[in-house]
Design a protein around this motif. Structure first.
Motif, PDB file in Angstrom:
ATOM      1  N   TYR A 268       9.484   4.352  -1.103  1.00  0.00           N
ATOM      2  CA  TYR A 268       8.169   3.762  -0.837  1.00  0.00           C
ATOM      3  C   TYR A 268       7.388   3.464  -2.120  1.00  0.00           C
ATOM      4  O   TYR A 268       6.778   2.408  -2.251  1.00  0.00           O
ATOM      5  N   ASN A 269       7.375   4.393  -3.059  1.00  0.00           N
ATOM      6  CA  ASN A 269       6.656   4.122  -4.310  1.00  0.00           C
ATOM      7  C   ASN A 269       7.415   3.157  -5.200  1.00  0.00           C
ATOM      8  O   ASN A 269       6.820   2.431  -5.996  1.00  0.00           O
ATOM      9  N   GLN A 270       8.752   3.137  -5.102  1.00  0.00           N
ATOM     10  CA  GLN A 270       9.529   2.194  -5.908  1.00  0.00           C
ATOM     11  C   GLN A 270       9.239   0.749  -5.503  1.00  0.00           C
ATOM     12  O   GLN A 270       9.237  -0.152  -6.336  1.00  0.00           O
ATOM     13  N   PHE A 271       8.991   0.544  -4.208  1.00  0.00           N
ATOM     14  CA  PHE A 271       8.723  -0.807  -3.726  1.00  0.00           C
ATOM     15  C   PHE A 271       7.398  -1.350  -4.258  1.00  0.00           C
ATOM     16  O   PHE A 271       7.175  -2.563  -4.279  1.00  0.00           O
ATOM     17  N   SER A 366       0.906  -2.236 -11.020  1.00  0.00           N
ATOM     18  CA  SER A 366       1.399  -1.010 -10.368  1.00  0.00           C
ATOM     19  C   SER A 366       0.541   0.208 -10.709  1.00  0.00           C
ATOM     20  O   SER A 366       1.059   1.285 -10.998  1.00  0.00           O
ATOM     21  N   TYR A 367      -0.754   0.037 -10.659  1.00  0.00           N
ATOM     22  CA  TYR A 367      -1.674   1.135 -11.001  1.00  0.00           C
ATOM     23  C   TYR A 367      -1.955   2.065  -9.827  1.00  0.00           C
ATOM     24  O   TYR A 367      -1.948   3.284  -9.987  1.00  0.00           O
ATOM     25  N   PRO A 368      -2.213   1.553  -8.613  1.00  0.00           N
ATOM     26  CA  PRO A 368      -2.389   2.477  -7.472  1.00  0.00           C
ATOM     27  C   PRO A 368      -1.105   3.236  -7.150  1.00  0.00           C
ATOM     28  O   PRO A 368      -0.009   2.834  -7.540  1.00  0.00           O
ATOM     29  N   ARG A 369      -1.258   4.332  -6.462  1.00  0.00           N
ATOM     30  CA  ARG A 369      -0.143   5.139  -5.994  1.00  0.00           C
ATOM     31  C   ARG A 369      -0.423   5.598  -4.571  1.00  0.00           C
ATOM     32  O   ARG A 369      -1.585   5.673  -4.158  1.00  0.00           O
ATOM     33  N   ILE A 370       0.621   5.910  -3.826  1.00  0.00           N
ATOM     34  CA  ILE A 370       0.436   6.502  -2.506  1.00  0.00           C
ATOM     35  C   ILE A 370      -0.204   7.863  -2.724  1.00  0.00           C
ATOM     36  O   ILE A 370       0.420   8.792  -3.235  1.00  0.00           O
ATOM     37  N   GLY A 371      -1.490   7.973  -2.400  1.00  0.00           N
ATOM     38  CA  GLY A 371      -2.233   9.195  -2.643  1.00  0.00           C
ATOM     39  C   GLY A 371      -3.351   9.035  -3.651  1.00  0.00           C
ATOM     40  O   GLY A 371      -4.132   9.962  -3.843  1.00  0.00           O
ATOM     41  N   GLY A 372      -3.447   7.877  -4.319  1.00  0.00           N
ATOM     42  CA  GLY A 372      -4.520   7.706  -5.303  1.00  0.00           C
ATOM     43  C   GLY A 372      -4.198   6.643  -6.321  1.00  0.00           C
ATOM     44  O   GLY A 372      -3.782   5.542  -5.991  1.00  0.00           O
ATOM     45  N   VAL A 373      -4.404   7.009  -7.598  1.00  0.00           N
ATOM     46  CA  VAL A 373      -4.089   6.102  -8.704  1.00  0.00           C
ATOM     47  C   VAL A 373      -3.244   6.846  -9.730  1.00  0.00           C
ATOM     48  O   VAL A 373      -3.186   8.074  -9.743  1.00  0.00           O
ATOM     49  N   ARG A 374      -2.615   6.075 -10.613  1.00  0.00           N
ATOM     50  CA  ARG A 374      -1.661   6.646 -11.563  1.00  0.00           C
ATOM     51  C   ARG A 374      -2.347   7.544 -12.587  1.00  0.00           C
ATOM     52  O   ARG A 374      -1.793   8.563 -13.002  1.00  0.00           O
ATOM     53  N   GLY A 515       6.645   9.637  -6.681  1.00  0.00           N
ATOM     54  CA  GLY A 515       6.989   9.430  -5.279  1.00  0.00           C
ATOM     55  C   GLY A 515       8.454   9.610  -4.958  1.00  0.00           C
ATOM     56  O   GLY A 515       8.912   9.220  -3.868  1.00  0.00           O
ATOM     57  N   ILE A 516       9.227  10.203  -5.853  1.00  0.00           N
ATOM     58  CA  ILE A 516      10.660  10.385  -5.610  1.00  0.00           C
ATOM     59  C   ILE A 516      10.854  11.327  -4.414  1.00  0.00           C
ATOM     60  O   ILE A 516      10.283  12.418  -4.362  1.00  0.00           O
ATOM     61  N   GLY A 517      11.650  10.893  -3.463  1.00  0.00           N
ATOM     62  CA  GLY A 517      11.957  11.728  -2.307  1.00  0.00           C
ATOM     63  C   GLY A 517      10.906  11.728  -1.222  1.00  0.00           C
ATOM     64  O   GLY A 517      11.044  12.440  -0.217  1.00  0.00           O
ATOM     65  N   LEU A 518       9.859  10.931  -1.374  1.00  0.00           N
ATOM     66  CA  LEU A 518       8.797  10.882  -0.370  1.00  0.00           C
ATOM     67  C   LEU A 518       9.331  10.327   0.945  1.00  0.00           C
ATOM     68  O   LEU A 518       9.921   9.251   0.983  1.00  0.00           O
ATOM     69  N   THR A 546      13.624   8.235   3.317  1.00  0.00           N
ATOM     70  CA  THR A 546      12.882   7.972   2.078  1.00  0.00           C
ATOM     71  C   THR A 546      12.678   6.480   1.847  1.00  0.00           C
ATOM     72  O   THR A 546      11.929   6.093   0.961  1.00  0.00           O
ATOM     73  N   THR A 547      13.372   5.646   2.636  1.00  0.00           N
ATOM     74  CA  THR A 547      13.193   4.193   2.545  1.00  0.00           C
ATOM     75  C   THR A 547      12.807   3.667   3.926  1.00  0.00           C
ATOM     76  O   THR A 547      13.216   4.227   4.949  1.00  0.00           O
ATOM     77  N   PRO A 548      12.028   2.602   3.979  1.00  0.00           N
ATOM     78  CA  PRO A 548      11.672   2.034   5.296  1.00  0.00           C
ATOM     79  C   PRO A 548      12.878   1.369   5.946  1.00  0.00           C
ATOM     80  O   PRO A 548      13.764   0.863   5.258  1.00  0.00           O
TER      81      PRO A 548
END
Length: 592
Positions: A268-271, A366-374, A515-518, A546-548
């Motif tokens: 998810y974060n890699q995408f 790619s500054y935002p992240r799942i959960g906030g910002v980098r 986000g590895i393994g999320l 871990t992938t959609p």
């Protein structure tokens, strides 16, 4: 979130007893057999007010049908329509919106390869059906001219099917020029492969062109795909009677990305990095729409720290101004106003410097992240932003003095490319294009995300729906973005440096910046953000990995562009660049 409720469909269920309404945590869907699909969609549009077409696509269930355990997981969450049907390989879905009541619904059905066309209900559906035919091989009964959307018409495969390999099928020998000219032996070096995936010949492209238009007038003019006025690699066909345009078509697919296929194979974060590269003029807004979608799927969007939400909102509004400045500069340049181009790019460069100073990147961010910002804002960032937004409105006023009442500008824009309210719904346009037609449709207001429900701003709308109204709407949007940024800066200035900018999770759920393994829970969601070009939506199906399992992207440029042939009918060739620039498409997200 603005999803319709089961109680909204009581009359519908009486008329369609075979229908089933599923009210989930992230979406409300109506399951209907294929033979009743058109009747149900017509009822939703005409009787219940779901006039705005947002999206149509399919999910290839092949991998789930072959793995009973995986299939049972998604069935348990009511994601699959008619789970007892183990023969139909595809699940089709249609996403509709009731703008007056601010309600959204998904209609689902099952098919083994054929569906009735919805082109008489929504022209935007015609383009969506072409994409499904192109990518999945779905045949649409009654479709007027079912041609591919992106691939050339003699291409034999359907790339988004689960049995089509990610790397494609290497079947065509393409030796390197170094081999042909210099006789170099490259086998085994630099990852060199002589065999490549199929590429179109000139004959293939000629077949594709001829299938798009049946010539009616004097001459067919090709515009693009490589022309500065097309704003990217797009290919337009104009059938001309003198300088009057009799009919128009658009040939997409000049800029293949394969983003939806890649999404099925990336975490998810890699995408996230691919969302930058779709609409590369509004990377931060695209990043934000993706992370909000996944946060909602995981049920953690409300737990994201306020600091992160305000930072994401502020940065996205800077990106919106940045994008609109490029639109304004190139729009003016297309119509001969060189000075505005230079002025707009001067201010745009300041924003690029601010974004680079905060994120380390200028274009693909790619500054935002799942959960906030980098990372947190660096020292002095808010002071620089305050200095910019203090000076920028004065610059904008100067440009308006030059353009807004300029008689040449008025002659080129007034009453050109008029989009009525009904035409806007029929073609599924969003963003400044629909707002220019007097419809106050803005995801930031209709379905607030991040800090948009905490800030005050207005939705500018037009009256006529012409190119001039779309110009005025975007000018006013930049002013409203300044208002939003001012409020975000004021909030962030009051926050401690030690306030968290990332939600690390709790209990079994642990989040990290990489986000590895999320893993997202089993479920589905359609979530969207207000990009500078309109509604960027993500329909995501998760089977708990871990992938959609499936990601369908709703690109605003794609649907905004589908109204272009309608707008160009009986216009003159000089209007072609004006109307296209007023729509402001970006090919990276159109071709995905």
């Amino acid at each position: 979130m603005p999803w319709a409720k089961e109680s909204d469909f009581q009359e519908l269920l009486k008329l369609f007893p075979e229908a089933k309404v599923v009210e989930g945590s992230n979406a409300t869907s109506i399951h209907i057999p294929k033979d009743k699909l058109i009747e149900l969609l017509k009822y939703l549009k005409d009787k219940l007010g779901f006039k705005l077409f947002l999206e149509h696509s399919v999910v290839d269930l092949k991998d789930l049908l072959e793995k009973e355990k995986e299939y049972n997981k998604v069935v348990k969450e009511n994601i699959i329509a008619f789970p007892e049907d183990k023969e139909s390989r595809f699940m089709a879905f249609y996403i509709l919106y009731n703008v007056d009541e601010k309600k959204r619904v998904i209609v689902k059905t099952r098919t083994n390869g054929t569906l009735p066309t919805i082109e008489k209900l929504w022209f935007a559906g015609k383009w969506a059906e072409r994409e499904c035919y192109d990518m999945f091989g779905i045949q649409y009964e009654g479709h007027e001219n079912l041609v591919r959307a992106f691939m050339w018409d003699t291409y034999p495969y359907f790339p988004l099917r689960k049995d089509f390999p990610l790397e494609g099928i290497p079947e065509q020998e393409l030796p390197s020029l170094n081999e042909v000219i210099f006789g170099d032996n490259l086998e085994g070096t630099m990852n060199y492969e002589r065999m490549h995936t199929r590429v179109p010949t000139l004959e293939d492209l000629e077949v594709t062109e001829k299938k798009r238009l049946k010539k009616k007038a004097q001459i067919v003019l090709n515009w693009g795909p490589l022309h500065p006025g097309t704003h990217g690699t797009m290919w337009f066909l104009f059938d001309l009677e003198g300088e009057r345009i009799v009919q128009t078509d658009v040939i997409l697919g000049q800029l293949h990305r394969g983003v939806e296929k890649l999404a099925e194979n990336e975490m998810y974060n890699q995408f996230l990095v691919y969302t930058d590269r779709m609409d590369y003029l509004s990377a931060l807004c695209s990043n934000q729409a993706w992370v909000v979608a996944i946060e909602r799927l995981m049920g953690i969007h409300d737990k994201v720290p306020p600091k992160a939400k305000y930072i994401r909102t502020m940065m996205s509004e800077l990106q919106r101004i940045n994008s609109h400045l490029l639109w304004l500069g190139t729009y003016a340049l297309d119509l001969g106003a060189l000075t505005i181009f230079l002025y707009a790019f001067k201010e745009r460069e300041k924003i690029m410097d601010i974004i680079e100073g905060i994120t380390g990147a200028r274009l693909t961010i790619s500054y935002p992240r799942i959960g906030g910002v980098r990372m947190d804002l660096p020292e002095g960032a808010l002071e620089v932003i305050k200095a910019f937004i203090k000076k920028f409105p004065e610059e904008l006023r100067d440009w308006e003095t030059i353009l807004t009442r300029n008689r040449i500008w008025l002659r080129r824009n007034k009453d050109v490319g008029v989009i009525t309210k009904e035409a806007a719904y029929y073609h599924g346009v969003t963003g400044p294009v629909i707002r220019g037609s007097g419809i106050p449709y803005d995801i930031r207001k209709f379905e607030p995300y991040d800090a948009y429900d905490e800030v005050e701003f207005d939705i500018p709308v037009g009256e006529v729906g012409d190119c001039y109204d779309r110009y005025l709407v975007r000018i006013e949007e930049m002013k409203q973005s300044v208002r939003i940024i001012e409020q975000c800066v004021a909030k962030l200035e009051k926050m401690s440096k030690n306030e968290p900018f990332f939600y690390e999770g709790e209990g079994k759920l642990k989040l990290s910046l990489d986000g590895i393994g999320l893993k997202a829970p089993v479920g589905e969601i359609y979530s969207s953000g207000e990009n500078p070009r309109g509604e960027l939506g993500f329909y995501v199906v998760s089977n708990g990995g871990t992938t959609p399992y499936r990601v369908k992207i709703r690109p605003p440029s794609f649907y905004n562009l589908c109204i272009y042939p309608h707008l160009m009918k009986d216009r003159y060739i000089a209007d072609a660049v004006t109307v296209l620039a007023s729509i402001d498409p970006v090919v990276g997200e159109t071709d995905r």
